[in-house]
Design a protein around this motif. Sequence first.
Motif, short mmCIF file in Angstrom:
data_model
loop_
_atom_site.label_atom_id
_atom_site.label_comp_id
_atom_site.label_asym_id
_atom_site.label_seq_id
_atom_site.Cartn_x
_atom_site.Cartn_y
_atom_site.Cartn_z
N ARG A 1 -24.70 3.04 -42.26
CA ARG A 1 -24.08 2.01 -43.20
C ARG A 1 -22.97 2.70 -43.93
N VAL A 2 -21.64 2.65 -43.66
CA VAL A 2 -20.58 3.43 -44.44
C VAL A 2 -19.67 2.45 -45.11
N CYS A 3 -18.94 3.23 -46.06
CA CYS A 3 -17.62 2.22 -46.62
C CYS A 3 -16.74 3.22 -46.56
N ALA A 4 -15.17 2.91 -46.26
CA ALA A 4 -14.31 3.86 -46.21
C ALA A 4 -13.14 3.14 -46.84
N ILE A 5 -12.40 3.95 -47.69
CA ILE A 5 -11.16 3.43 -48.09
C ILE A 5 -10.23 4.39 -47.80
N ASN A 6 -9.17 3.93 -46.84
CA ASN A 6 -8.27 4.77 -46.19
C ASN A 6 -6.88 4.97 -47.00
N PHE A 7 -6.38 6.06 -47.43
CA PHE A 7 -5.26 6.27 -48.12
C PHE A 7 -4.32 6.92 -47.19
N ASN A 8 -3.02 6.76 -47.77
CA ASN A 8 -1.71 7.36 -47.39
C ASN A 8 -1.31 8.55 -47.96
N ILE A 9 -2.05 9.08 -48.64
CA ILE A 9 -1.89 10.39 -49.37
C ILE A 9 -2.79 11.63 -48.97
N SER A 10 -2.41 12.71 -48.97
CA SER A 10 -3.23 13.74 -48.78
C SER A 10 -4.40 14.29 -49.82
N GLY B 1 0.75 3.54 -42.97
CA GLY B 1 0.42 4.78 -42.60
C GLY B 1 1.28 5.52 -43.61
N THR B 2 2.25 5.15 -44.45
CA THR B 2 3.21 5.95 -45.13
C THR B 2 3.13 5.58 -46.45
N SER B 3 3.05 4.26 -46.75
CA SER B 3 3.32 3.82 -48.07
C SER B 3 2.21 4.07 -48.95
N ALA B 4 2.57 5.13 -50.06
CA ALA B 4 1.56 5.63 -51.15
C ALA B 4 0.66 4.74 -51.80
N ASN B 5 1.52 3.54 -51.79
CA ASN B 5 0.57 2.74 -53.03
C ASN B 5 -0.26 1.48 -52.51
N ILE B 6 -0.48 1.76 -51.07
CA ILE B 6 -1.41 0.63 -50.40
C ILE B 6 -2.73 1.33 -49.78
N ILE B 7 -3.60 0.54 -49.81
CA ILE B 7 -4.92 1.26 -48.88
C ILE B 7 -5.52 0.16 -48.11
N ASP B 8 -6.17 0.47 -47.06
CA ASP B 8 -7.28 -0.55 -46.45
C ASP B 8 -8.44 -0.22 -46.38
N MET B 9 -9.43 -0.98 -46.44
CA MET B 9 -10.89 -0.62 -46.50
C MET B 9 -11.84 -1.43 -45.61
N SER B 10 -13.03 -0.81 -45.26
CA SER B 10 -14.10 -1.25 -44.60
C SER B 10 -15.55 -1.06 -45.12
N PHE B 11 -16.34 -1.98 -44.94
CA PHE B 11 -17.73 -1.74 -45.16
C PHE B 11 -18.50 -2.03 -43.79
N ALA B 12 -19.14 -1.14 -43.24
CA ALA B 12 -19.74 -1.28 -41.93
C ALA B 12 -21.20 -0.82 -41.69
N GLU B 13 -21.83 -1.03 -40.55
CA GLU B 13 -23.04 -0.56 -40.29
C GLU B 13 -22.89 -0.99 -38.54
N ILE B 14 -23.10 0.25 -37.93
CA ILE B 14 -23.22 0.22 -36.42
C ILE B 14 -24.56 0.89 -36.13
N ALA B 15 -25.16 -0.02 -35.47
CA ALA B 15 -26.61 0.56 -35.17
C ALA B 15 -26.80 0.22 -33.61
N GLY B 16 -26.81 1.48 -32.82
CA GLY B 16 -26.78 1.21 -31.15
C GLY B 16 -25.43 0.56 -30.89
N ASN B 17 -25.52 -0.57 -30.32
CA ASN B 17 -24.33 -1.26 -29.59
C ASN B 17 -24.01 -2.61 -30.49
N SER B 18 -24.61 -2.48 -31.80
CA SER B 18 -24.33 -3.60 -32.66
C SER B 18 -23.65 -3.32 -33.96
#
Length: 200
Positions: A93-102, A121-138
């Motif tokens: 079970r993970v949460c990821a907040i993806n940035f375009n800054i290093s 993938g280049t604009s420094a002022n935006i992000i995308d995010m997800s909350f997910a859980e992968i168990a087996g093939n679900s």
Amino acid sequence: MKHLKINTILLLAMVVSTSLIACKKKNESTTTTPTSTSGGTTTSSPTPTTGVSIANITITTGSVTTKLTGPCGWAVAGGVNYIGANDQTLTQRVCAINFNISNPPSQTTTYSIVASASNNGTSANIIDMSFAEIAGNSSLAWNSTNSSGSITLVVSGNKVTVNLAGITLAAQTNSGFFTNLNVGELAKPGVLSGTLVFYK
């Protein structure tokens, strides 16, 4: 293509979640660090260097709540810079907040949240995010949209606090090759609450 990108990011987040630098205690001390203000002047502020990096996140979908409590931190995988968190018990079970800054910002900064497909993938002022859980093939997952809101990283020295209150993620009801678990109440939009606290 969109589902491939989403699934790739989720898998990337899970692989790296096992190597996040988190829950690491540092020596208790405070140093003074110069900080720049918008007027160009420099002031000194205390820099906390003590703490434990921890995520305490809840996503509410209708009458169902799903929680994630565990380590978090800044990570890089496959060229993606992100804040990642995984549950201490259900490590898939993970949460990821993806940035375009290093690197994490050096001062408090607000980012607009967009859908993964809208993140160039280049604009420094935006992000995308997800909350997910992968168990087996679900797969159980919620992803950001262009109307998910905004997120602020509050920076105090080496400490970064992220308040997730009020962010809304869309249920991923087409999970590609995974069996979709976003059904019934879990197919509703997910409203986030809670915080992530980590140290740079």
